[in-house]
Design a protein around this motif. Structure first.
Motif, mmCIF file in Angstrom:
data_model
loop_
_atom_site.group_PDB
_atom_site.id
_atom_site.type_symbol
_atom_site.label_atom_id
_atom_site.label_comp_id
_atom_site.label_asym_id
_atom_site.label_seq_id
_atom_site.Cartn_x
_atom_site.Cartn_y
_atom_site.Cartn_z
ATOM 1 N N ARG A 188 0.828 -1.213 0.000
ATOM 2 C CA ARG A 188 0.000 0.000 0.000
ATOM 3 C C ARG A 188 0.856 1.254 0.000
ATOM 4 O O ARG A 188 0.547 2.236 -0.677
ATOM 5 C CB ARG A 188 -0.949 -0.013 1.187
ATOM 6 C CG ARG A 188 -2.034 -1.074 1.002
ATOM 7 C CD ARG A 188 -3.084 -0.994 2.042
ATOM 8 N NE ARG A 188 -3.917 0.174 1.794
ATOM 9 C CZ ARG A 188 -4.890 0.556 2.598
ATOM 10 N NH1 ARG A 188 -5.155 -0.122 3.693
ATOM 11 N NH2 ARG A 188 -5.612 1.621 2.314
ATOM 12 N N ILE A 189 1.942 1.235 0.766
ATOM 13 C CA ILE A 189 2.849 2.383 0.780
ATOM 14 C C ILE A 189 3.448 2.588 -0.606
ATOM 15 O O ILE A 189 3.481 3.707 -1.129
ATOM 16 C CB ILE A 189 3.944 2.196 1.848
ATOM 17 C CG1 ILE A 189 3.324 2.288 3.245
ATOM 18 C CG2 ILE A 189 5.080 3.209 1.663
ATOM 19 C CD1 ILE A 189 4.228 1.857 4.372
ATOM 20 N N LYS A 190 3.908 1.493 -1.230
ATOM 21 C CA LYS A 190 4.507 1.594 -2.564
ATOM 22 C C LYS A 190 3.511 2.054 -3.619
ATOM 23 O O LYS A 190 3.897 2.715 -4.585
ATOM 24 C CB LYS A 190 5.108 0.254 -2.969
ATOM 25 C CG LYS A 190 6.389 -0.065 -2.241
ATOM 26 C CD LYS A 190 6.938 -1.382 -2.739
ATOM 27 C CE LYS A 190 8.336 -1.623 -2.277
ATOM 28 N NZ LYS A 190 8.901 -2.837 -2.867
ATOM 29 N N SER A 191 2.242 1.733 -3.449
ATOM 30 C CA SER A 191 1.242 2.159 -4.429
ATOM 31 C C SER A 191 0.972 3.665 -4.349
ATOM 32 O O SER A 191 0.572 4.272 -5.330
ATOM 33 C CB SER A 191 -0.065 1.377 -4.253
ATOM 34 O OG SER A 191 -0.773 1.794 -3.114
ATOM 35 N N GLU A 192 1.205 4.249 -3.202
ATOM 36 C CA GLU A 192 0.985 5.688 -3.032
ATOM 37 C C GLU A 192 2.252 6.514 -3.248
ATOM 38 O O GLU A 192 2.185 7.647 -3.699
ATOM 39 C CB GLU A 192 0.438 5.971 -1.623
ATOM 40 C CG GLU A 192 -0.949 5.437 -1.395
ATOM 41 C CD GLU A 192 -1.999 6.120 -2.256
ATOM 42 O OE1 GLU A 192 -1.911 7.351 -2.467
ATOM 43 O OE2 GLU A 192 -2.905 5.413 -2.738
ATOM 44 N N PHE A 193 3.390 5.960 -2.891
ATOM 45 C CA PHE A 193 4.668 6.670 -2.978
ATOM 46 C C PHE A 193 5.544 5.920 -3.975
ATOM 47 O O PHE A 193 6.324 5.047 -3.618
ATOM 48 C CB PHE A 193 5.325 6.747 -1.590
ATOM 49 C CG PHE A 193 4.440 7.407 -0.569
ATOM 50 C CD1 PHE A 193 4.351 8.790 -0.512
ATOM 51 C CD2 PHE A 193 3.685 6.647 0.308
ATOM 52 C CE1 PHE A 193 3.522 9.403 0.416
ATOM 53 C CE2 PHE A 193 2.854 7.259 1.243
ATOM 54 C CZ PHE A 193 2.771 8.642 1.288
ATOM 55 N N ARG A 194 5.409 6.284 -5.225
ATOM 56 C CA ARG A 194 5.987 5.508 -6.327
ATOM 57 C C ARG A 194 7.386 5.980 -6.734
ATOM 58 O O ARG A 194 7.742 7.133 -6.563
ATOM 59 C CB ARG A 194 5.050 5.595 -7.536
ATOM 60 C CG ARG A 194 3.703 4.986 -7.245
ATOM 61 C CD ARG A 194 2.818 5.002 -8.483
ATOM 62 N NE ARG A 194 1.459 4.685 -8.092
ATOM 63 C CZ ARG A 194 0.464 5.547 -8.120
ATOM 64 N NH1 ARG A 194 0.651 6.770 -8.551
ATOM 65 N NH2 ARG A 194 -0.740 5.175 -7.735
ATOM 66 N N TYR A 234 10.535 7.990 -5.136
ATOM 67 C CA TYR A 234 10.772 7.277 -3.882
ATOM 68 C C TYR A 234 11.617 6.041 -4.142
ATOM 69 O O TYR A 234 11.462 5.384 -5.162
ATOM 70 C CB TYR A 234 9.444 6.852 -3.246
ATOM 71 C CG TYR A 234 8.650 8.037 -2.746
ATOM 72 C CD1 TYR A 234 8.761 8.469 -1.450
ATOM 73 C CD2 TYR A 234 7.816 8.724 -3.609
ATOM 74 C CE1 TYR A 234 8.037 9.567 -0.999
ATOM 75 C CE2 TYR A 234 7.101 9.824 -3.175
ATOM 76 C CZ TYR A 234 7.212 10.243 -1.871
ATOM 77 O OH TYR A 234 6.511 11.329 -1.425
#
Length: 49
Positions: free
Chosen positions: A34-40, A44
């Motif tokens: 979920r973090i990777k889907s928002e902070f790409r 990042y």
């Protein structure tokens, strides 16, 4: 323009993750996804995933 990421997100090891609150203990992969889907990438970069 530099291609280097602007931000670094560090995820602790799976072993260290077990010290997190009960609700998060067995959800490491889900939380990281979920973090990777928002902070790409490329803005990042991630370590420890």
């Amino acid at each position: 323009m530099s291609s280097a990421p602007h931000h670094l997100i560090f995820f602790c090891s799976a072993e260290a993750w077990q010290r997190y609150p009960e609700w998060a203990k067995d959800r490491r992969d889900e939380i990281i996804a979920r973090i990777k889907s928002e902070f790409r990438e490329p803005a990042y970069e991630y370590m420890g995933d």
